[in-house]
Write an enzyme that holds these catalytic residues in place. Structure first.
Site, short mmCIF file in Angstrom:
data_model
loop_
_atom_site.label_atom_id
_atom_site.label_comp_id
_atom_site.label_asym_id
_atom_site.label_seq_id
_atom_site.Cartn_x
_atom_site.Cartn_y
_atom_site.Cartn_z
N CYS A 108 0.81 -1.25 -0.04
CA CYS A 108 0.11 -0.01 0.07
C CYS A 108 0.93 1.43 -0.09
O CYS A 108 2.22 1.15 -0.20
CB CYS A 108 -0.95 0.24 1.08
SG CYS A 108 -0.36 0.27 2.56
N CYS A 181 -3.83 -0.71 -2.52
CA CYS A 181 -4.29 0.88 -2.60
C CYS A 181 -4.05 1.07 -4.17
O CYS A 181 -3.41 0.60 -4.82
CB CYS A 181 -2.99 1.39 -1.88
SG CYS A 181 -2.73 3.13 -2.28
N CYS A 188 3.31 0.13 -9.13
CA CYS A 188 3.83 -1.13 -8.80
C CYS A 188 5.19 -1.65 -9.72
O CYS A 188 4.92 -1.78 -10.85
CB CYS A 188 3.00 -2.22 -8.58
SG CYS A 188 3.58 -3.80 -7.90
#
Length: 236
Positions: A108, A181, A188
């Site tokens: 997150c 999130c 990412c």
């Protein structure tokens, strides 16, 4: 339940959402059908209470759809029992085992609440069947309300868990990388392997500034982690 899930396209949509929360454009690509048709069937699933939606915290114009696996399971059990009481499934007697141990990373933004809660819950439920870690794209200090809710709700102490940056893990192999999130999903990095990428669109409880938001987050993550263990233990 049978009328909703028995339609071929709706069944495919449920299958995709059982793996990860998705945006409409992702579902359109995955099932190879026009967006208008996908949106229509998503509306039917929402009306039946099998699917819900949330506005993205990264871009409020986007919407994430998620499946309610617990409700789907209850309705399927009720449908089976309606045909014959002997068809009602028995509850699982133990936590599914994963061999070899699955490596899971939760991400997150702050690594201060959602991913820390998920890490602790999966470690607690999975035991030796999993190796679990968590990190954030912009780490903050561990939120005291996250510590409190885990202690009060599950009798789990996470006060000693360390806040970490996701860069600490980018060269490691994982079976699953789970973004909690909407913002961190967009940044990412690539991981070796590659791992299965799963997204759970869960609002930041700290953004609400009230303790009940942490209780709701912990409850949702407890349900998702329970189903995740079955997902990790399935035979391909």
């Amino acid at each position: 339940m049978l009328a909703l899930a028995g339609h071929e396209l709706r069944w495919r949509l449920l299958g995709e959402l059982a793996r990860s929360d998705r945006q409409v454009r992702e579902l359109t690509r995955l099932v190879g059908q026009p967006q208008s048709l996908v949106s229509y069937h998503l509306a039917r699933l929402r009306a039946g209470g099998l699917v819900a939606m949330r506005r993205s915290s990264a871009d409020r114009r986007d919407t994430y759809y998620r499946i309610d696996l617990a409700r789907c399971g209850d309705l399927l059990a009720d449908a089976a029992a309606a045909l014959h009481p002997g068809l009602r499934p028995a509850p699982p007697l133990r936590t599914p085992q994963v061999s070899p141990a699955a490596r899971v990373l939760f991400l997150c933004t702050g690594n201060s609440a959602r991913s820390q809660i998920a890490e602790a819950l999966l470690r607690h439920r999975g035991g030796e069947a999993v190796e679990v870690f968590s990190a954030g794209s912009h780490p903050k200090r561990l939120h005291p309300d996250a510590v409190q809710v885990m202690r009060e709700r599950f009798d789990i102490d996470i006060s000693g868990q360390r806040v970490q940056h996701l860069s600490e893990f980018t060269d490691q192999d994982f079976d699953a990388v789970i973004s909690l999130c909407d913002r961190v999903r967009e940044v990412c990095p690539d991981f070796p392997g590659p791992p299965e990428l799963i997204h759970w669109s869960i609002p930041d409880p700290a953004a609400e500034g009230e303790y009940p938001a942490f209780e709701r987050t912990a409850a949702e993550l407890e349900t998702r982690v329970r189903f995740l263990l079955h997902h990790l233990s399935r035979e391909d």
